[in-house]
Enzyme design. Structure first.
Site, short mmCIF file in Angstrom:
data_model
loop_
_atom_site.label_atom_id
_atom_site.label_comp_id
_atom_site.label_asym_id
_atom_site.label_seq_id
_atom_site.Cartn_x
_atom_site.Cartn_y
_atom_site.Cartn_z
N GLY A 1 12.43 18.88 2.19
CA GLY A 1 12.52 17.47 2.56
C GLY A 1 13.88 17.06 3.09
O GLY A 1 14.02 15.98 3.68
N ASP B 1 4.92 2.70 1.39
CA ASP B 1 3.66 2.29 1.98
C ASP B 1 2.55 2.08 0.96
O ASP B 1 1.41 1.81 1.34
CB ASP B 1 3.21 3.32 3.02
CG ASP B 1 3.15 4.70 2.42
OD1 ASP B 1 3.56 4.86 1.26
OD2 ASP B 1 2.70 5.63 3.11
N GLY B 2 2.86 2.25 -0.31
CA GLY B 2 1.89 1.86 -1.32
C GLY B 2 0.92 2.93 -1.76
O GLY B 2 0.01 2.66 -2.54
N PRO C 1 9.78 5.43 -7.00
CA PRO C 1 8.72 5.87 -7.92
C PRO C 1 8.70 7.39 -8.13
O PRO C 1 8.39 7.86 -9.23
CB PRO C 1 7.43 5.40 -7.24
CG PRO C 1 7.78 5.17 -5.81
CD PRO C 1 9.23 4.80 -5.79
N THR D 1 3.95 12.72 0.99
CA THR D 1 5.14 13.50 0.71
C THR D 1 5.12 14.00 -0.73
O THR D 1 5.42 15.15 -1.01
CB THR D 1 6.38 12.61 0.92
OG1 THR D 1 6.30 12.04 2.22
CG2 THR D 1 7.65 13.41 0.80
N SER D 2 4.76 13.10 -1.63
CA SER D 2 4.85 13.44 -3.04
C SER D 2 3.89 14.57 -3.39
O SER D 2 4.22 15.44 -4.19
CB SER D 2 4.58 12.22 -3.90
OG SER D 2 3.32 11.68 -3.58
N HIS E 1 -19.55 -18.82 12.92
CA HIS E 1 -18.59 -19.83 13.40
C HIS E 1 -17.78 -20.37 12.24
O HIS E 1 -17.32 -21.50 12.27
CB HIS E 1 -19.32 -21.00 14.06
CG HIS E 1 -20.22 -20.55 15.16
ND1 HIS E 1 -21.56 -20.38 14.97
CD2 HIS E 1 -19.95 -20.22 16.43
CE1 HIS E 1 -22.10 -19.97 16.10
NE2 HIS E 1 -21.15 -19.86 17.00
N GLY F 1 1.10 5.88 -6.05
CA GLY F 1 0.28 5.90 -7.28
C GLY F 1 -1.05 6.60 -7.05
O GLY F 1 -1.51 7.41 -7.85
P1 ADP Z 1 4.77 9.02 1.67
O1 ADP Z 1 3.96 7.79 1.50
O2 ADP Z 1 6.15 8.77 2.17
O3 ADP Z 1 4.11 10.13 2.38
P2 ADP Z 1 4.52 9.26 -1.24
O4 ADP Z 1 4.28 7.82 -1.42
O5 ADP Z 1 3.44 10.20 -1.59
O6 ADP Z 1 5.05 9.63 0.21
O7 ADP Z 1 5.78 9.69 -2.07
C1 ADP Z 1 6.94 8.92 -2.03
C2 ADP Z 1 8.00 9.58 -2.89
O8 ADP Z 1 8.34 10.81 -2.31
C3 ADP Z 1 9.24 8.77 -2.97
O9 ADP Z 1 9.20 7.97 -4.13
C4 ADP Z 1 10.35 9.81 -3.05
O10 ADP Z 1 10.70 10.08 -4.39
C5 ADP Z 1 9.70 11.06 -2.52
N1 ADP Z 1 10.30 11.48 -1.25
C6 ADP Z 1 10.10 10.96 -0.04
N2 ADP Z 1 10.79 11.66 0.90
C7 ADP Z 1 11.41 12.66 0.25
C8 ADP Z 1 12.27 13.74 0.63
N3 ADP Z 1 12.62 13.92 1.89
N4 ADP Z 1 12.72 14.55 -0.33
C9 ADP Z 1 12.38 14.35 -1.61
N5 ADP Z 1 11.58 13.37 -2.04
C10 ADP Z 1 11.09 12.54 -1.13
MG MG Z 2 4.03 6.34 -0.04
#
Ligand code: ADP
Ligand code: MG
Length: 595
Positions: free
Chosen positions: A502, A411-412, A579, A454-455, A226, A415
């Protein structure tokens, strides 16, 4: 009003929630006056009914445990306030099917009194009532007096309540009589102990402040459900240590014998994530096994909550074959897991801590030239392995800053993705790679195999293309040289691959903004060299590529993102450097340094 909950008005918070609950639950009816919940299905004649109740704010307990095989009904009070005796009396008479009613009551003075009074009222109307008290929270244990009676009000009732409700409900469902159901409930309650810790307090709807203040980096241990403060406050500690601390306190009170079987419950207090709860259970399982105890059943999830408190409790319950059979019996109560575990499998070896801690310190420090190693640098950009090692080290060191940038604009996770890949690299092996192609391939594999996002994909492909270019250049195995024209070709090919994958173009605020000008600078240097008939100076070519990449990366601060996660927040990311572009710019800077 603090904005920590979805609420219309603090006054109608519970009623508004019950309205939605009954609307989305098949077998649940709300009797607004005087206020209790029952199944919609009429009670089966001759079966004992199990009734519980208490202050609201602990959902899904109790309302979620109403259903065949568990509770026949429940009496919700206002938030953290016991229901009143008339609610309980009316509910008792409503659920009675002629065989009597078991009250499952958490040990708080208000609940105990109101259930007692209600039991007397119901008995006056001819309903037989038994009372099962749940008092499991060892943090509130003040010991017993000479007569063996608890000092003070006794231990608080917390998450063990759902185990009592489950066992009593199953016993009632199989047709046990009132005394038998109550006796089983008492057996479970007597053999159950719990303890909780909070990382963040809860806030009552409408309150301006949380129930207690907990400074950043501190854990409140021994809290109640509580918002009662804990019995002690500690600096944040690894989850493993916290689990051991809680489990040992519980075991000291429960005193199971060696080889005893236990039901182990890890319960979230409202705002802790399933991943955290699973992590806690893995640690709990290991610790109990280490102490020679057998986890016969497990239950992990948020069942007995304290509004939006971030924290968890552990409950251990002594069990025997009969209790296990009743535990396993099916129930239709919506909040009981539909497929609870019947066996506890060992969680397997604990993983080495992942993420940053795993990353190098030691390994990456190998990036600096080893003392005594002849520093022979043939023309070109020098040792590719040392270049990549120095870059990897820099990226890993800058992880917090990269994370911050991605948090501001995306989205953080950027790194973490970098460290997940580069932390895996054996920098020493890179430096002694038999060829540039092999060194690039190692970095590419690290990205494709260990990073996400993505990176991870794009960097992986980028380094793969550089590796192919190096291999095509036919650099001798044994050579650590990568000539500028080969680099220019590889970089162009990598840039094309990233663009194809991309779809980003210069100006989209991605790594392309660093890569595109760098590749063009390299190509210009190569072309100039060809025009003048001179071998392009590696140092000059790489320095102009690095300058172009850094300027390109810096320019991303002024751009609104059109690709990647940063694009979701649009204008809000203005002023934040991308980044991915930054890390690419560092790659060229380190190349220039290595030349
Ligand atoms: P996410 O969280 O979007 O999956 P990350 O955080 O691993 O990706 O990577 C983000 C980085 O990826 C960004 O700083 C940017 O430089 C690169 N990025 C995102 N989209 C693309 C794209 N379509 N083409 C090239 N680089 C991209
Ligand atoms: Mg990211």
């Amino acid at each position: 009003m603090a904005h920590t909950q979805f609420v219309n008005s603090p006054k109608s918070f519970v009623a508004d929630a019950i309205r939605g609950l009954t609307a989305c639950t098949d077998d649940l009816a709300w009797h607004a006056d005087p206020g209790y919940l029952t199944r919609r299905t009429p009670p089966e004649r001759g079966r004992v009914a199990v009734l519980s109740g208490g202050g609201s704010g602990h959902e899904p307990m109790h309302a979620g445990f109403i259903g065949r095989g568990m509770l026949a009904g429940a009496c919700p009070g206002l938030v953290f306030t016991s229901p009143n005796a008339l609610q309980i009396d009316a509910a008792t008479r409503a659920v009675d099917a002629g065989a009597g009613v078991v009250h499952v009551v958490k040990n708080y003075t208000g609940d105990v009194l109101n259930f007692r009074i209600a039991a007397d009222l119901a008995r006056e109307r001819g309903v037989a009532v038994e009372h099962v008290l749940v008092a499991d929270d060892v943090a509130s244990d003040k010991g017993t007096d000479e007569a063996g009676e608890p000092v003070g009000p006794g231990m608080r009732g917390t998450a063990a309540t759902i185990a009592v409700e489950k066992i009593c409900g199953a016993a009632a469902d199989r047709g046990d009589d009132l005394a038998a159901v109550a006796a089983l409930g008492r057996r479970v309650a007597d053999g159950a102990r719990s303890m909780a810790a909070a990382l963040r307090p809860c806030t009552l709807p409408g309150a301006d402040e949380p129930s207690f203040d907990l400074p950043e980096g501190q854990i409140e241990i021994g809290i109640g459900i509580h918002g009662e403060r804990g019995t002690e406050r500690r600096d944040a500690m690894p989850a493993r240590d916290l689990v051991r601390l809680l489990a040992d306190r519980i075991l000291a009170s429960l005193r199971p014998a060696d080889g005893d079987r236990l039901i182990a419950v890890v319960n979230g207090l409202g705002a802790s994530h399933p991943l955290e709860l699973h992590l806690l259970f893995g640690e709990l399982h290991d610790h109990l096994a280490h102490r020679g105890l057998v986890v016969a059943r497990s239950l992990v999830g948020s069942f007995t909550t304290a509004l939006d408190m971030a924290g968890a409790s552990i409950t251990l319950i002594r069990c025997d074959d009969e209790i296990l059979e009743l535990w396993d019996a099916p129930t239709e109560a919506p909040a009981w897991p539909n497929a609870p575990s019947r066996r506890v499998h060992g969680p397997g070896a604990a993983a080495p801590s992942s993420g940053r801690e795993e990353a190098p310190g030691g390994e990456a420090s190998g990036a600096a030239p080893a003392p005594g190693r002849p520093d022979v640098r043939p023309p070109g950009i020098g040792a590719v392995g040392e270049w990549l090692g120095a870059w990897a080290r820099r990226v890993i060191d800058e992880e917090p800053a990269l994370t911050r940038l991605d948090r501001q604009a995306g989205d953080g996770d950027f790194g973490t993705n970098m460290v997940a890949a580069l932390g895996r690299l054996d920098v020493e092996a890179l430096r002694t790679a038999s060829s540039p192609a092999q060194a690039f391939a190692a970095v590419s594999d690290a990205y494709l195999g260990h990073a996400g996002g993505t990176s991870g994909a794009l960097f992986g492909v980028w380094f793969r293309r550089l590796g192919s270019a190096a291999a095509d250049a036919g650099a001798d195995a044994g050579s650590v040289v990568f000539a500028v024209p080969d680099l220019a070709r590889g970089a162009r090919s990598g840039l094309d691959a990233i663009t194809a994958l991309g779809g980003a173009r210069p100006g989209d605020k991605t790594m392309i903004d660093a890569l595109d000008p760098a590749v063009r600078a390299l190509e210009t240097a190569v072309a100039d060299g060809r025009d003048t008939g001179a071998t392009p100076s590696a140092a000059a070519a790489l320095s102009s590529a690095a300058d172009a990449a850094v300027r390109g990366a810096e320019s991303t601060a002024e751009i609104t993102a059109r690709r990647g996660r940063a694009s979701y927040i649009g204008e809000a990311a203005r002023g934040v450097v991308d980044p991915g572009a930054l890390v690419m710019a560092w790659l060229f800077e380190e190349a220039s340094r290595a030349a």
